[in-house]
Design an enzyme around this catalytic site. Structure first.
Site, PDB file in Angstrom:
ATOM      1  N   ASP A 339       0.831  -1.192   0.000  1.00  0.00           N
ATOM      2  CA  ASP A 339       0.000   0.000   0.000  1.00  0.00           C
ATOM      3  C   ASP A 339       0.876   1.256   0.000  1.00  0.00           C
ATOM      4  O   ASP A 339       1.880   1.311   0.711  1.00  0.00           O
ATOM      5  CB  ASP A 339      -0.887  -0.033   1.249  1.00  0.00           C
ATOM      6  CG  ASP A 339      -1.779   1.176   1.379  1.00  0.00           C
ATOM      7  OD1 ASP A 339      -2.653   1.366   0.521  1.00  0.00           O
ATOM      8  OD2 ASP A 339      -1.593   1.932   2.343  1.00  0.00           O
ATOM      9  N   GLU A 375       1.699  -0.418  -4.997  1.00  0.00           N
ATOM     10  CA  GLU A 375       0.806   0.672  -5.361  1.00  0.00           C
ATOM     11  C   GLU A 375       1.740   1.877  -5.559  1.00  0.00           C
ATOM     12  O   GLU A 375       2.265   2.414  -4.576  1.00  0.00           O
ATOM     13  CB  GLU A 375      -0.202   0.940  -4.252  1.00  0.00           C
ATOM     14  CG  GLU A 375      -1.170   2.060  -4.603  1.00  0.00           C
ATOM     15  CD  GLU A 375      -2.131   2.376  -3.464  1.00  0.00           C
ATOM     16  OE1 GLU A 375      -3.322   2.592  -3.749  1.00  0.00           O
ATOM     17  OE2 GLU A 375      -1.696   2.415  -2.301  1.00  0.00           O
TER      18      GLU A 375
END
Length: 662
Positions: A339, A375
């Site tokens: 993330d 990401e």
């Protein structure tokens, strides 16, 4: 459970342990805790129920920045926590407070979920002991890790899944199991994954997390888990059996031929900004674990949007991160999705492929062979780094998502961009000698509109989040067919289904690795909410009773075509070169597309040629069917179409068709 009488707890000196946290050794448990700026680290012991603090013992040894000691006679099941004495000097980045009970950042199990309480953020002057509010760490056995030294096979089809939302309303899962990892091993879940043809399940965060502090007063709760406290311990709501539950899940899925990818949040913690909680890293050494402004040591850098940023360029933080990854690999996971992955590469001077955490991962013989997916953005300066991560990282391709959405929405001059995405996004990954498999292609994910809402809402509707619709993305490239929001009108429902099927066909016929968020094949809706992180309730859990069976079958068929036709999944970019050329772009009338014609195209065809087969992908985003002239030197058979059509030589409106040389 440890049953040693309370009066016998004593701490003893010991050599520096090889591992951080609590380690079972001959004769007891060795503890090792990092704190560079803390004066004294206390080991706090609790009774068997974890309710009463029965001893507070200073770790007697210090080797550099590591405080350590041995607890003779201790064993698995011991409940403990930490406290640290040191300066409370926020202007210098120090926030030590011995009234704050701290969770060991290396704890592999905790005894209860985290709950927000304002006392967790109270200053030392308040004199509030937070022991009643903080979970206890539990000493655990450390099973032998599972070696994964060979390269993990590339994913064929990634299925992003939130454990609780996926299972809570599943009628075929026993109610006591719903919302847990164990529920994912139920036969109906495995049957669904097998029917779809999923190769890898990507689990949204399962490490222990805490609600953001503004949510409880709104009657809301974090539904996604992107607010961790500890990077080793599973959240007990999802895994009441601790690591065993994850090991069991990975074993069952491996038997079924499915890999497990963990979504890892290594960019911030639930301690948040300077007004947030002190429950672990902040109380151990805030100045080291979190990044602060170089010209203002008291100001936290907020590249995450969560109030602060982990300092992943510092050795103790890099060690913690890589130790956590190795721990999860030992549980059997195939790899990780990171993330806000740009944080992994941040230095004082900005983002770098050679940042310490990347170097640590890529030199590790196990981690370097895991599946690594970034990401590739955060909200800090220069935070969008798509295409810039080092091999073998793959990346969530946000350009793919946006270009595909904009093409199908009807934006002008998007045919060329669509062609680039279909061909594998060489513009993003080719220069660094990474192939199409570096691109994780997706059209909808957990964050943003669902696939159904993408074609039903032209604007976000996030009022349920309690922020007056200010949160969430303001430009999702969405559209509504007929009217905003739900509609029972057959014509509108048919138009939306047609668009969803076209989007799905585009996804699965593109080079790169397709990712689908669980429930998009069922027709899931979030009622126009494009930031449903705080919607942990029945309305937002997957509605299995009203699943779109035809759409499930369509996704399964598309996944089957990818598996059976290597030409669709080749690990090379399309170049238009070779004899015959690997790719030829045509208009529906069969003539080549010349450069100046790309701007105004609504319909186009791609002819793919490999060693053993030739295929043709035909796309029409227009609202009228068009005639299709297939290359005359071939005999073609239509394998699939996103829209029903009896005439193999017609390309229906708003559709994608796939042909194969007979």
């Amino acid at each position: 459970m440890n049953t040693l009488p309370e009066r016998r707890w004593q701490i003893a000196p010991c050599d520096l342990p090889a591992q951080m946290g609590a380690t079972l050794v001959d004769g007891g448990v060795a503890f090792a805790v990092f704190s560079r700026n803390g004066d004294t680290v206390y080991l706090c012991l609790f009774d068997e129920a974890g309710e009463r603090e029965i001893a507070r013992l200073p770790l007697p040894c210090r080797s550099g920045d590591i405080h350590h000691g041995l607890l003779p006679g201790a064993g698995p099941g011991l409940r403990y926590a930490l406290r640290v004495e040191g300066p409370f000097q926020p202007a210098r980045g120090h926030r030590f407070d011995a009234t704050k009970l701290l969770v060991d950042p290396y704890a592999r199990r905790i005894d209860r979920p985290f709950r927000w309480d304002p006392a967790l953020a109270a200053p030392p002057s308040a004199g509030i002991d937070t022991a009643p509010l903080v979970p206890r760490s539990i000493v655990t056995e450390q099973p032998a890790g599972v070696p994964h030294l060979s390269r993990q096979p590339k994913p064929g089809f990634i299925y992003e899944l939130g454990v609780k939302s996926f299972t809570m309303r599943h009628p075929a899962i026993a109610e006591p199991l719903r919302g847990t990892l164990a529920a994912l091993t139920a036969k109906p879940v495995l049957d669904h994954l097998a029917r779809l043809g999923v190769s890898h399940v990507e689990l949204m965060p399962i490490a222990a997390w805490m609600d953001e502090r503004h949510l409880p007063s709104l009657g809301l709760a974090n539904a996604w888990g992107y607010n961790p406290v500890n990077f080793f311990a599973l959240d007990p709501r999802l895994a009441p059996g601790g690591d065993h539950d994850l090991r069991q899940l990975c074993a069952v899925y491996a038997e079924a031929g499915i890999g497990v990818i963990l979504d890892i949040v290594l960019n911030h913690t639930a301690e948040s900004d300077e007004h947030g909680a002190t429950i672990s890293l902040r109380g151990l050494d805030n100045a080291v674990y979190y990044r602060h402004a170089s010209d203002d040591p008291g100001r936290l850098i907020n590249d995450t949007g969560c109030g602060h940023t982990l300092a992943l360029d510092r050795a103790p933080v890099v060690r913690m991160a890589t130790d956590a990854l190795r721990h999860w690999r030992g549980c059997g996971v195939a790899g990780f999705r990171f993330d806000l992955g740009t944080v992994m590469g941040r230095l004082e001077t900005g983002f770098s492929q050679d940042a310490p955490l990347f170097a640590a991962i890529l030199q590790d013989p196990d981690l370097a062979n895991a599946l690594l997916i970034a990401e590739p953005w955060d909200i800090g300066p220069g935070g969008y780094r798509l295409g810039e991560f080092p091999a073998p990282f793959a990346e969530w391709n946000g350009r793919y998502r946006d270009d595909v959405r904009r093409f199908w929405r009807g934006d002008a001059a998007m045919a060329g961009s669509l062609a680039t995405r279909l061909a594998g996004s060489a513009d993003l990954f080719g220069a660094r000698h990474r192939g199409p498999d570096a691109s994780i292609n997706f059209i909808a994910a957990h964050d943003g509109f669902t696939l159904a809402d993408l074609v039903g809402y032209a604007a976000k509707h996030n009022q349920a989040n309690g922020e007056d619709n200010r949160d969430g993305d303001n430009d999702s490239h969405s559209w509504n067919n007929g009217r905003e929001g739900p509609s029972d009108e057959p014509a509108i429902a048919a138009a939306r289904d047609r668009d969803i099927r076209a989007l799905l066909a585009t996804l699965f016929l593109s080079r790169g690795i397709p990712m689908l968020t669980a429930g998009d094949e069922l027709g899931r809706t979030q009622f126009g909410n494009n930031n449903a992180y705080a919607q942990d309730n029945a309305a937002f859990w997957l509605d299995w009773d009203h699943a779109e069976e035809n759409r499930i079958g369509f996704v399964a068929e598309l996944a089957r075509l990818r598996r059976e036709h290597p030409l669709l999944t080749a690990e090379t970019f399309l170049t238009g070169k070779g004899t015959p050329p690997d790719a030829v772009w045509l208009k529906p009338d069969g003539t080549p597309i010349v450069d100046h014609e790309w701007q105004g195209l609504d319909a186009l065809c791609l002819v793919l040629t490999g060693d053993d087969e030739t295929m043709l992908i035909a796309i029409n985003r227009g609202h009228q069917a068009v005639s299709l002239t297939l290359p005359e030197d071939q005999k073609w058979r239509r394998l699939a179409s996103s829209a029903a059509c009896d005439d193999a030589r017609a390309l229906p409106a708003r559709s994608v068709s796939l042909y194969h040389r007979a």
